[in-house]
Design a protein around this motif. Structure first.
Motif, PDB file in Angstrom:
ATOM      1  N   ASN A   1      23.064  -6.584  25.152  1.00  0.00           N
ATOM      2  CA  ASN A   1      24.690  -6.827  24.961  1.00  0.00           C
ATOM      3  C   ASN A   1      25.744  -6.489  23.703  1.00  0.00           C
ATOM      4  O   ASN A   1      26.052  -6.845  23.306  1.00  0.00           O
ATOM      5  N   LEU A   2      25.679  -5.140  24.057  1.00  0.00           N
ATOM      6  CA  LEU A   2      25.218  -4.243  22.582  1.00  0.00           C
ATOM      7  C   LEU A   2      27.468  -4.288  22.056  1.00  0.00           C
ATOM      8  O   LEU A   2      27.081  -4.560  20.865  1.00  0.00           O
ATOM      9  N   PRO A   3      27.747  -4.104  22.841  1.00  0.00           N
ATOM     10  CA  PRO A   3      29.028  -4.547  22.241  1.00  0.00           C
ATOM     11  C   PRO A   3      29.479  -5.255  21.549  1.00  0.00           C
ATOM     12  O   PRO A   3      29.950  -5.619  20.611  1.00  0.00           O
ATOM     13  N   ALA A   4      28.832  -6.587  21.741  1.00  0.00           N
ATOM     14  CA  ALA A   4      28.738  -7.877  21.182  1.00  0.00           C
ATOM     15  C   ALA A   4      28.396  -8.067  20.042  1.00  0.00           C
ATOM     16  O   ALA A   4      28.551  -8.330  19.139  1.00  0.00           O
ATOM     17  N   LEU A   5      26.747  -7.360  20.065  1.00  0.00           N
ATOM     18  CA  LEU A   5      25.932  -7.173  19.371  1.00  0.00           C
ATOM     19  C   LEU A   5      27.033  -6.113  17.894  1.00  0.00           C
ATOM     20  O   LEU A   5      26.258  -6.784  16.790  1.00  0.00           O
ATOM     21  N   ARG A   6      27.752  -4.935  18.129  1.00  0.00           N
ATOM     22  CA  ARG A   6      28.161  -4.273  17.098  1.00  0.00           C
ATOM     23  C   ARG A   6      29.384  -5.186  16.486  1.00  0.00           C
ATOM     24  O   ARG A   6      29.464  -5.339  15.134  1.00  0.00           O
ATOM     25  N   PHE A   7      30.298  -5.983  17.230  1.00  0.00           N
ATOM     26  CA  PHE A   7      31.227  -7.018  16.958  1.00  0.00           C
ATOM     27  C   PHE A   7      30.212  -8.371  15.725  1.00  0.00           C
ATOM     28  O   PHE A   7      31.474  -7.847  14.446  1.00  0.00           O
ATOM     29  N   TRP A   8      29.153  -8.781  15.842  1.00  0.00           N
ATOM     30  CA  TRP A   8      28.006  -9.776  15.227  1.00  0.00           C
ATOM     31  C   TRP A   8      28.215  -9.030  14.174  1.00  0.00           C
ATOM     32  O   TRP A   8      28.814  -9.589  12.588  1.00  0.00           O
ATOM     33  N   GLU A   9      27.795  -7.764  13.825  1.00  0.00           N
ATOM     34  CA  GLU A   9      27.717  -7.228  12.700  1.00  0.00           C
ATOM     35  C   GLU A   9      28.909  -7.216  12.102  1.00  0.00           C
ATOM     36  O   GLU A   9      28.460  -7.161  10.813  1.00  0.00           O
ATOM     37  N   LEU A  10      29.749  -6.283  12.491  1.00  0.00           N
ATOM     38  CA  LEU A  10      30.860  -5.885  11.757  1.00  0.00           C
ATOM     39  C   LEU A  10      31.624  -7.335  10.649  1.00  0.00           C
ATOM     40  O   LEU A  10      32.430  -7.843   9.718  1.00  0.00           O
ATOM     41  N   ALA A  11      31.636  -8.317  11.846  1.00  0.00           N
ATOM     42  CA  ALA A  11      32.443  -9.555  11.558  1.00  0.00           C
ATOM     43  C   ALA A  11      32.197 -10.612  10.732  1.00  0.00           C
ATOM     44  O   ALA A  11      32.662 -10.835   9.507  1.00  0.00           O
ATOM     45  N   ILE A  12      30.804 -10.369  11.421  1.00  0.00           N
ATOM     46  CA  ILE A  12      29.294 -11.208   9.747  1.00  0.00           C
ATOM     47  C   ILE A  12      29.600 -10.228   8.995  1.00  0.00           C
ATOM     48  O   ILE A  12      29.963 -10.741   7.108  1.00  0.00           O
ATOM     49  N   ALA A  13      29.851  -9.553   8.274  1.00  0.00           N
ATOM     50  CA  ALA A  13      29.194  -8.732   7.712  1.00  0.00           C
ATOM     51  C   ALA A  13      30.333  -8.612   6.987  1.00  0.00           C
ATOM     52  O   ALA A  13      30.718  -8.571   5.312  1.00  0.00           O
ATOM     53  N   GLU A  14      31.853  -8.634   7.096  1.00  0.00           N
ATOM     54  CA  GLU A  14      33.286  -8.843   6.221  1.00  0.00           C
ATOM     55  C   GLU A  14      33.166  -9.768   5.660  1.00  0.00           C
ATOM     56  O   GLU A  14      34.258 -10.626   5.177  1.00  0.00           O
ATOM     57  N   PHE A  15      33.151 -10.834   7.049  1.00  0.00           N
ATOM     58  CA  PHE A  15      33.123 -12.709   6.182  1.00  0.00           C
ATOM     59  C   PHE A  15      32.072 -12.698   5.507  1.00  0.00           C
ATOM     60  O   PHE A  15      32.374 -13.138   4.175  1.00  0.00           O
ATOM     61  N   ALA A  16      30.911 -12.634   5.232  1.00  0.00           N
ATOM     62  CA  ALA A  16      29.982 -12.823   3.826  1.00  0.00           C
ATOM     63  C   ALA A  16      30.100 -11.586   2.781  1.00  0.00           C
ATOM     64  O   ALA A  16      29.683 -12.354   2.260  1.00  0.00           O
ATOM     65  N   GLY A  17      30.758 -10.714   3.072  1.00  0.00           N
ATOM     66  CA  GLY A  17      31.402 -10.142   2.158  1.00  0.00           C
ATOM     67  C   GLY A  17      29.602  -8.683   2.036  1.00  0.00           C
ATOM     68  O   GLY A  17      29.916  -8.151   0.649  1.00  0.00           O
ATOM     69  N   ARG A  18      29.088  -8.705   2.695  1.00  0.00           N
ATOM     70  CA  ARG A  18      27.776  -7.972   2.310  1.00  0.00           C
ATOM     71  C   ARG A  18      27.299  -7.902   3.745  1.00  0.00           C
ATOM     72  O   ARG A  18      27.835  -8.200   4.929  1.00  0.00           O
ATOM     73  N   GLU A  19      26.583  -6.807   4.114  1.00  0.00           N
ATOM     74  CA  GLU A  19      25.542  -6.318   5.957  1.00  0.00           C
ATOM     75  C   GLU A  19      24.394  -7.981   5.237  1.00  0.00           C
ATOM     76  O   GLU A  19      23.644  -8.161   4.784  1.00  0.00           O
ATOM     77  N   VAL A  20      24.488  -8.305   7.198  1.00  0.00           N
ATOM     78  CA  VAL A  20      23.326  -9.138   7.188  1.00  0.00           C
ATOM     79  C   VAL A  20      22.685  -8.607   7.951  1.00  0.00           C
ATOM     80  O   VAL A  20      23.188  -8.519   9.063  1.00  0.00           O
ATOM     81  N   GLN A  21      21.102  -8.427   7.853  1.00  0.00           N
ATOM     82  CA  GLN A  21      19.924  -8.123   9.248  1.00  0.00           C
ATOM     83  C   GLN A  21      19.796  -9.245   9.848  1.00  0.00           C
ATOM     84  O   GLN A  21      19.474 -10.620   9.458  1.00  0.00           O
ATOM     85  N   PRO A  22      19.846  -8.675  10.996  1.00  0.00           N
ATOM     86  CA  PRO A  22      19.418  -9.358  11.779  1.00  0.00           C
ATOM     87  C   PRO A  22      17.648  -9.828  12.422  1.00  0.00           C
ATOM     88  O   PRO A  22      16.971  -8.738  11.358  1.00  0.00           O
ATOM     89  N   ILE A  23      18.047 -10.910  12.403  1.00  0.00           N
ATOM     90  CA  ILE A  23      16.183 -10.960  12.939  1.00  0.00           C
ATOM     91  C   ILE A  23      15.856 -10.907  14.125  1.00  0.00           C
ATOM     92  O   ILE A  23      16.706 -11.982  14.911  1.00  0.00           O
ATOM     93  N   ALA A  24      15.304  -9.919  14.480  1.00  0.00           N
ATOM     94  CA  ALA A  24      14.884  -9.914  15.894  1.00  0.00           C
ATOM     95  C   ALA A  24      13.719 -10.817  16.476  1.00  0.00           C
ATOM     96  O   ALA A  24      12.927 -11.367  15.756  1.00  0.00           O
ATOM     97  N   THR A  25      14.350 -11.282  17.992  1.00  0.00           N
ATOM     98  CA  THR A  25      13.385 -12.350  18.227  1.00  0.00           C
ATOM     99  C   THR A  25      13.345 -12.789  19.830  1.00  0.00           C
ATOM    100  O   THR A  25      14.300 -11.621  20.137  1.00  0.00           O
ATOM    101  N   GLN A  26      12.467 -12.665  20.138  1.00  0.00           N
ATOM    102  CA  GLN A  26      12.278 -13.074  21.720  1.00  0.00           C
ATOM    103  C   GLN A  26      12.435 -14.602  22.854  1.00  0.00           C
ATOM    104  O   GLN A  26      12.048 -15.594  21.374  1.00  0.00           O
ATOM    105  N   VAL A  27      13.711 -15.104  22.958  1.00  0.00           N
ATOM    106  CA  VAL A  27      13.955 -15.515  23.666  1.00  0.00           C
ATOM    107  C   VAL A  27      13.676 -15.862  25.252  1.00  0.00           C
ATOM    108  O   VAL A  27      14.053 -14.606  25.845  1.00  0.00           O
ATOM    109  N   GLU A  28      12.453 -16.671  25.535  1.00  0.00           N
ATOM    110  CA  GLU A  28      12.095 -16.820  27.166  1.00  0.00           C
ATOM    111  C   GLU A  28      11.860 -14.607  27.975  1.00  0.00           C
ATOM    112  O   GLU A  28      12.242 -14.348  28.645  1.00  0.00           O
TER     113      GLU A  28
END
Length: 160
Positions: free
Chosen positions: A120-147
């Protein structure tokens, strides 16, 4: 954005949330090969839990007084989690989602997690930007697999 309201839903809003969730699940149906039920609805099991469990909260998002989306929040093992988040297409790319997400995060101080399917690339980009703006810094996601599917988990703190 002073014309945006994020209002905690009450049980009387159940039908409104269920209707908005139909649009949300419909949007996901092309990514997840979801099938509509015989009733003509996708349905969202567990919606009623948002009024019976104290660590779950449902919100309606309104722009200029009109319904624009929803947010479902739950606390899992002492971490706040965006269970579902949806903004109607007419309100996307206008700052509504970002402001609504920040409002929700601000209401619940503590550790947060946002989970996103990698495809879900549009959502992934949205959350990266929104979280970075809220946190005041870039937040690196943790890659994982679910099912067997690739996900990115973002973790950050809200000071309230």
């Amino acid at each position: 954005m002073n014309d945006l309201d994020v209002v905690e839903a009450v049980q009387a809003d159940h039908a409104v949330l269920a209707n908005l969730l139909e649009f949300y699940v419909y949007d996901f149906s092309e990514l997840l090969n979801l099938e509509v039920g015989e009733s003509g609805r996708f349905d969202y099991p567990g919606l009623s839990l948002y009024w019976s469990e104290s660590d779950r909260h449902a919100f309606l998002i309104r722009k200029d007084g009109k319904l624009a989306g929803l947010a479902l929040v739950q606390k899992v093992e002492e971490v706040w989690d965006i269970a579902e988040f949806f903004v109607l297409r007419a309100y996307r790319r206008k700052g509504v989602a970002k402001h609504a997400a920040k409002e929700v995060w601000s209401r619940f101080p503590g550790e947060w997690r946002v989970r996103v399917r990698d495809r879900n690339l549009p959502a992934l980009r949205f959350w990266e930007l929104a979280i970075a703006e809220f946190a005041g810094r870039e937040v690196q996601p943790i890659a994982t697999q679910v099912e067997g599917e690739d996900w990115s988990f973002f973790s950050f703190e809200s000071k309230g």
